[in-house]
Design an enzyme around this catalytic site. Sequence first.
Site, PDB file in Angstrom:
ATOM      1  CE  LYS A 187      13.405  54.531  51.660  1.00  0.00           C
ATOM      2  NZ  LYS A 187      13.092  53.664  50.521  1.00  0.00           N
ATOM      3  CB  SER A 244      14.910  60.531  51.446  1.00  0.00           C
ATOM      4  OG  SER A 244      15.195  61.100  50.187  1.00  0.00           O
ATOM      5  CG  HIS A 271      12.432  58.082  53.858  1.00  0.00           C
ATOM      6  ND1 HIS A 271      13.650  57.474  54.098  1.00  0.00           N
ATOM      7  CD2 HIS A 271      12.365  58.271  52.510  1.00  0.00           C
ATOM      8  CE1 HIS A 271      14.301  57.327  52.960  1.00  0.00           C
ATOM      9  NE2 HIS A 271      13.538  57.800  51.978  1.00  0.00           N
TER      10      HIS A 271
END
Length: 415
Positions: free
Chosen positions: A265, A207, A235
């Site tokens: 996300k 990240s 992610h």
Amino acid sequence: MRERGFDLDARLQNRRHRDLYRNLQPADSVGPRARFGPDPGAGLPVLDAESDLVFAANNYLGLANDERVVEAAQRAADVVGTGAGASRLVTGDTMVHRDLEARIADAKHAERALAFSSGYAANVGTIAALDPDVVFSDALNHASIVDGCRLADADVVVYDHCDPKDLRERMDRRRSGPAATDEAMMANGGTSTEAESWLVVTDSVFSMDGTIAPLESLADVAESAGAWLMVDEAHATGCFVDGGGIVQRDGLEDRVQIQLGTLSKALASQGGYIAGSNELVEYLVNEARSFVFSTGLAPSAAAAAGEALHLARTTDRRARLWRNVDKLREGLEDVGLEVAGESQILPVHVGDRADALALSEALRDRGIVAPAIRPPTVPAGTSRIRVAPMATHSAPELEACVNAFAEAAEEIGVI
């Protein structure tokens, strides 16, 4: 009487002194533009009159305020209710949860999936429930992985970031180290390293650095040692092949025993998941304390994530994201900035903590929200601005970001 409480004010002052103090910034939207305001403490926020461009969010596909995702959440709240009401082992296991898990399992090419109340809960609960003897963990793994190892009370062996060769060498040392001696076997009740359970854990997309783990090589090393491989796709989920992650991009579904990720996300909602074998899911339903003792994911959150995953797989959002990533990277490099990473996360390296903070503030003055990432989150001397474009940023908005970086970087003398 002796004071046995906690001097929280002194602790906060210490954080301020070390430039580590954080505060909340209220906003009116989670989209590519938002109006912000200063942290009011216990009061009600007063937002700025003008909106800023947000290049700091993990809403990579821009689906958090997509009307189709919003409508899915509304329908679930209307039909099922606003909350699950109990642990899923009691009455909180709804059709909405099962639909979400079926969609995740399909995207991840797994037998089953299990939704948790957060990605943090998924990581902590899964690692602790597996209770491995040894965890081999990438040096830059997420804090939730680190905390999961602590709860499992495992021996943690940290290997160099994205370095399969170092992982192999550390496994070899573990096999031939003090734990493998006759004396250690006696001290451990007759067990040796050959009887240990080993788990290799890595993020797929990191990240803060935007790097991508070499999963195929890591799988080779894990298999050679008889270890399981667990990959956190927080992610990556939604952004890569067919809405899956790096595991899907690299075709490694049969070699990764545990796929894990978040719904908060690219999937524009809240919660986390694991995907894997039927036995894995059944075991975690029984043993993962963060699942057993948590109220089920809110039905509206589950429905929103399911719809977002569907849109990630069936629309052009992923293609739009990668076009924006390429355009923004090219623009930032053209003005003389060093852009690292190999994913949708674009770290602009500055080096000095003070310069990074100054650059972030100068960008904010120009209407761009992009945070300074500094030690201890990253190693000393590697402070950076973390830039994360969304699929829904327009070409003029990307250009505005590049222009703001050029002006701000020149102002503080980093280009």
